[in-house]
Design an enzyme around this catalytic site. Structure first.
Site, PDB file in Angstrom:
ATOM      1  CE  LYS A 122       9.248   4.915  34.943  1.00 55.14           C
ATOM      2  NZ  LYS A 122      10.488   5.388  35.619  1.00 55.14           N
TER       3      LYS A 122
HETATM    4  C1  LIG Z   1      10.557   6.170  36.769  1.00 58.28           C
HETATM    5  C2  LIG Z   1      11.794   6.161  37.569  1.00 58.28           C
HETATM    6  C3  LIG Z   1      11.851   6.691  38.871  1.00 58.28           C
HETATM    7  C4  LIG Z   1      10.671   7.371  39.524  1.00 58.28           C
HETATM    8  O1  LIG Z   1       9.617   6.498  39.823  1.00 58.28           O
HETATM    9  P1  LIG Z   1       8.155   7.065  40.114  1.00 58.28           P
HETATM   10  O2  LIG Z   1       7.276   5.885  40.189  1.00 58.28           O
HETATM   11  O3  LIG Z   1       7.827   7.937  38.922  1.00 58.28           O
HETATM   12  O4  LIG Z   1       8.197   7.847  41.368  1.00 58.28           O
HETATM   13  C5  LIG Z   1      13.040   6.616  39.557  1.00 58.28           C
HETATM   14  N1  LIG Z   1      14.141   6.066  39.006  1.00 58.28           N
HETATM   15  C6  LIG Z   1      14.123   5.552  37.757  1.00 58.28           C
HETATM   16  C7  LIG Z   1      15.368   4.988  37.197  1.00 58.28           C
HETATM   17  C8  LIG Z   1      12.957   5.570  37.003  1.00 58.28           C
HETATM   18  O5  LIG Z   1      12.954   5.065  35.768  1.00 58.28           O
END
Ligand SMILES: *Cc1c(COP(=O)(O)O)cnc(C)c1O
Length: 542
Positions: A122
């Protein structure tokens, strides 16, 4: 697909709004009709992109991709370049998102997205979004005199652990922005708690709230519609529906494509490239869809879910449906067969908590494109919006939406899907740690959900005798963030040691550092609002 236009504007997936600027779409987050913003046209790539972009750095590539979606009249080229360079200066790896070979003889690669400040994917988007918010606010405030009221943004969000720290690191120290993050007290991991609360910037406010994550989220939702607060303050959200997050994520699909081609012998045929993405809210993989629609030759995008599998069930049946409780589980008191705890809302707690969702908010964006193609003659935007609105209304009222075979076929043309249990997740962490040629390589549980799916696909590719297929599996977090699951998978092996094999230097001593956190007894919106107002006052804002 239209050629890149001089002015790129945005519309809502539910048909209620059109003609939004990039700035308006980003600052607003959600459209007034509760739809999500998408570009009015997906830009096509310049004809010489394959050659001109192939040797670019991540930052240079980011500029090329982002400038197709943001008009220079909104953000001049030099400003956009500065924003991009600043956003990725906080990353620890020179490639920002390096591609590594995990199992060379199977053409299985891993795309590491966790080299940002909070060690999760993120950061790739939120480092950029934080700078973007600041840029827009500083511009609105330009020319303001001492004492004149400034445009400010108050970001409020709830976190179960992961998004909160990425948002905090994206927004810390940003001028005219304050951030309040609610987390359920005692229910996030000690490392995640420490990552958030050891940030001491005056504009960062951590609230440890008595209750569950759902309680925190409900409190945040009522603050956004609070009759006083929502009128007197400019509230912002950084959740995964913000268009700028999707946009920033498109870049690593291009970057990894060129990185993969660079590993092939000269003159080798261009392989089929399939991306496998551990998926929760569908934001990460949706960026891949935009890359594909722009013209990046991606053969397939594969969704990998944990047992919160609404997307896997959709791809298999065409029913977009909140989890039904099957009769066999009802007989066992409603507990899923894999032993994970089901709570009242139907979300299952798994070893990959950042993917524990009931519905995937960004999936609505894909639904719009499917509606446009199959139900609106490919051109009628208003009709596509109306269809999506009906689908989302059905989902809300009855918990189910059923699409036509044509829509399902169109989705299957671009997407595959797999579902991975907790047992499979830990087995995959163990397998890669002990067997992969690059061993010891430690996967985080989210990444392992993707790798488990990738291993199945590699197997099928072999059985089908398919040649020249490469898999790129996205790694979404560093294993140290989710040490509970990693310990569960590897603890029994005499050869594994968390401190030696996993914990990065940045995390050493983290839990003992100075913290700033405010305890809030319960997730009562009025109580939380009082804490928010006091926090703003402490910063000298009202
Ligand atoms: C948010 C997240 C995901 C999922 O991503 P999306 O965009 O919500 O599909 C997967 N792995 C981690 C570690 C995350 O923080």
């Amino acid at each position: 697909m239209a050629a890149p236009t001089a002015s790129q504007t945005y519309l809502s997936t539910r048909g209620g709004s059109t003609g939004f600027s990039f700035e308006a779409a980003v600052l607003k987050g959600l459209a007034s009709d509760n739809g999500l913003f998408i570009p009015e046209a997906i830009p096509a790539l310049p004809s010489d992109w394959q050659t001109r972009w192939s040797k670019l750095s991540f930052q240079e590539l980011a500029y090329e991709v982002l400038s197709l979606y943001i008009s220079p009249s909104e953000i001049p080229a030099d400003d956009l370049k500065t924003l991009i360079n600043k956003s990725y200066s906080t990353f620890r790896h020179p490639d920002i998102t390096p591609l590594k070979s995990l199992i060379p003889e199977d053409n299985l690669h891993i795309l590491e997205l966790f080299h940002g400040p909070t060690f999760a994917f993120k950061d790739v988007a939120l480092q950029f979004v934080g700078n973007l918010f600041e840029y827009f606010l500083v511009r609105k405030n330009a020319g303001k005199k001492e004492g004149e009221k400034r445009h400010t943004l108050t970001v409020i969000g709830a976190t179960s652990g992961d998004t909160g720290s990425a948002a905090i690191y994206g927004l810390r120290g940003k001028k005219d922005v304050s951030v309040f993050i609610l987390h359920p007290k005692g229910r996030v991991s000690p490392i995640q708690e420490a990552q958030m609360t050891t940030v001491l910037d005056a504009n960062v406010h951590n609230l440890a709230v008595g209750g569950t994550f759902d309680d925190c989220q409900d409190a945040v939702k009522s603050l956004f519609s609070h009759p006083v607060l929502s009128k007197t303050h400019n509230l912002g959200a950084v959740n995964s529906i913000n268009w700028a997050r999707i946009l920033a994520q498109i870049v690593y699909y291009f970057h990894s494509y060129f990185a993969l081609l660079a590993t092939l012998p000269a003159g080798a045929p261009t392989p089929k490239i399939r991306y496998v993405v551990p998926t929760g809210n569908f934001g990460d993989i949706l960026a891949g869809y935009f890359a594909k629609r722009m013209g990046l030759p991606i053969d397939r995008l594969v969704i990998s879910t944990n047992s919160n599998d609404i997307l896997d069930r959709f791809l298999k049946t065409g029913r977009y449906e909140k989890q039904p409780v099957p009769p066999s589980q009802e007989a066992q008191g409603g507990l899923p067969a894999d032993g994970s705890k089901a709570h009242e809302a139907g979300v299952k707690e798994t070893l990959s908590p950042a993917m524990d969702i009931l519905v995937s908010s960004n999936f609505e964006r894909l639904l719009w494109y499917l509606a446009l193609e199959c139900e609106a003659a490919g051109t009628d935007h208003a009709k596509a919006g109306a269809v999506v609105k009906t689908w989302m209304d059905d989902l809300k009222t009855s918990g189910t939406t059923v699409v036509s075979q044509a829509v399902l076929d169109a989705a299957r043309r671009d997407f595959g899907s797999e579902r991975v249990s907790d047992e499979d997740t830990t087995a995959t962490i163990r397998k890669i740690f002990t067997e992969a040629p690059s061993a010891p390589y430690v996967l985080d549980p989210h990444t392992a959900v993707g790798i488990a799916a990738s291993l199945r696909l590699v197997q099928r590719t072999k059985e089908d005798g398919e040649k020249d297929v490469h898999y790129v599996s996205l790694s979404t977090a560093h294993p140290a963030k989710f040490n509970h699951a990693v310990d569960l998978a590897l603890g029994g092996l005499g050869t594994y040691d968390f401190e030696r094999d996993v914990r990065p230097v940045e995390f050493r001593g983290l839990e003992a550092r100075e913290k700033r956190v405010r305890f809030v007894e319960r997730a009562d919106p009025e109580v939380v609002m009082k804490v928010v107002l006091e926090g703003l006052e402490s910063e000298g804002k009202e």
